[in-house]
Write an enzyme that holds these catalytic residues in place. Structure first.
Site, PDB file in Angstrom:
ATOM      1  N   SER A   1      35.163  35.374  38.098  1.00  0.00           N
ATOM      2  CA  SER A   1      34.059  34.653  39.276  1.00  0.00           C
ATOM      3  C   SER A   1      34.201  35.556  40.636  1.00  0.00           C
ATOM      4  O   SER A   1      35.063  36.136  40.990  1.00  0.00           O
ATOM      5  CB  SER A   1      34.535  33.284  39.616  1.00  0.00           C
ATOM      6  OG  SER A   1      33.911  32.849  40.572  1.00  0.00           O
TER       7      SER A   1
ATOM      8  N   TYR B   1      41.678  27.173  42.266  1.00  0.00           N
ATOM      9  CA  TYR B   1      40.750  27.841  41.341  1.00  0.00           C
ATOM     10  C   TYR B   1      40.594  29.359  41.625  1.00  0.00           C
ATOM     11  O   TYR B   1      40.654  30.029  40.511  1.00  0.00           O
ATOM     12  CB  TYR B   1      39.407  27.242  41.369  1.00  0.00           C
ATOM     13  CG  TYR B   1      38.115  27.803  40.555  1.00  0.00           C
ATOM     14  CD1 TYR B   1      37.974  27.624  39.401  1.00  0.00           C
ATOM     15  CD2 TYR B   1      37.199  28.765  41.339  1.00  0.00           C
ATOM     16  CE1 TYR B   1      36.965  28.241  38.697  1.00  0.00           C
ATOM     17  CE2 TYR B   1      36.282  29.214  40.556  1.00  0.00           C
ATOM     18  CZ  TYR B   1      36.228  28.833  39.493  1.00  0.00           C
ATOM     19  OH  TYR B   1      34.996  29.496  38.611  1.00  0.00           O
TER      20      TYR B   1
ATOM     21  N   LYS C   1      41.078  32.735  38.811  1.00  0.00           N
ATOM     22  CA  LYS C   1      39.908  33.749  38.563  1.00  0.00           C
ATOM     23  C   LYS C   1      40.256  35.077  39.031  1.00  0.00           C
ATOM     24  O   LYS C   1      39.767  36.175  38.419  1.00  0.00           O
ATOM     25  CB  LYS C   1      38.430  33.365  39.334  1.00  0.00           C
ATOM     26  CG  LYS C   1      38.130  31.866  38.608  1.00  0.00           C
ATOM     27  CD  LYS C   1      37.736  32.259  37.147  1.00  0.00           C
ATOM     28  CE  LYS C   1      37.056  31.067  36.477  1.00  0.00           C
ATOM     29  NZ  LYS C   1      36.566  31.538  34.908  1.00  0.00           N
TER      30      LYS C   1
END
Length: 253
Positions: free
Chosen positions: A143, A156, A160
């Site tokens: 990401s 999160y 990533k």
């Protein structure tokens, strides 16, 4: 026909980026095995769409956070199609939450799905590719969040970044076996993962305005880049990270 005669495995492929990639790989003449955890009807609709394109497909329901799910998924694909040529690690979650009161369960689940799950699955696919002795391609969906922060994504963004780093290390570890490992870094893509966050029309418009190409991404925007990295067109590309963000990352001024 970029993937003619090849088998592609994709995790988290009943919807969103995974689904778009699965269909695109089928259009490129691959047989496809998808992993999913959610709605069985959605998974079966992906299988049906792939078969309508003249290719074969199977759907295996399992939780990537469970280490046992990885060898089982690979084994199912080998039984159905005879081997593994391309593996796409896509499964991921992002339950938006503030940092200071982040529940332990939310952090733990996000880490287990996004990072641990990617590790288990990539390892299982790589072992099969090594055993086959004909190389292969591994593509991880990281990401833009691997490169930038997010106020409600403190659980999160590290996962990533970890997925991106995993591909870099695996490129070194697996290069001798002819296995290429790369990641794609999508920007804001309209999927179920951010449906609630993008529900506000004003926020959607504000985010789109920050993107040089003038719009938010859709899952199909990732399908082509994933196909490229999976195919022999990228035969000398490994350890790379491809931003697919409409120019958002470079728009700093």
């Amino acid at each position: 026909m970029l993937l003619e005669g090849k088998t592609v495995l994709i995790t988290g492929a009943s919807q969103g980026i995974g689904r778009a990639a699965a269909v695109e790989c089928a259009r490129a003449a691959a047989n496809v095995a998808i992993n999913y955890l959610g709605d069985e009807a959605e998974a079966e609709s992906v299988v049906a769409e792939i078969r309508s394109l003249g290719r074969e497909a199977i759907a295996i329901r399992s939780d990537v956070a469970d280490p046992a799910s990885a060898p089982a998924f690979v084994a199912a694909a080998v039984t159905a199609f005879g081997g593994v040529d391309v593996f796409v690690s896509n499964a991921g979650i992002c339950p938006f939450h503030a940092f200071l009161d982040m529940p332990v369960a939310v952090l733990d689940r996000t880490m287990r799905v996004n990072l641990h799950g990617a590790y288990y699955m990539v390892q299982a696919a790589a072992n099969q590719m090594v055993a086959q002795g004909r190389g292969g391609s591994i593509v991880a969906v990281s990401s833009i969040s691997a490169l930038v922060g997010g106020e409600y994504q403190t659980h999160y963004t590290p996962t990533k970044a970890g997925v991106h780093s995993l591909m870099q290390s695996c490129a070194i570890a697996l290069g001798r076996h002819g296995i290429r490992c790369n990641s794609v870094l999508p920007g804001t893509i309209q999927t179920a993962i951010n449906k609630d966050d993008l529900a506000d029309p004003e926020k959607r418009a504000r985010m789109a305005a920050r993107i040089p190409l003038g719009r938010l991404g859709v899952p199909e925007d990732l399908a082509g880049p994933i196909l490229f990295l999976a195919s022999d067109m990228a035969r000398y590309v490994t350890g790379a990270a491809l931003l697919v963000d409409g120019g958002a990352f470079v728009n700093l001024q």
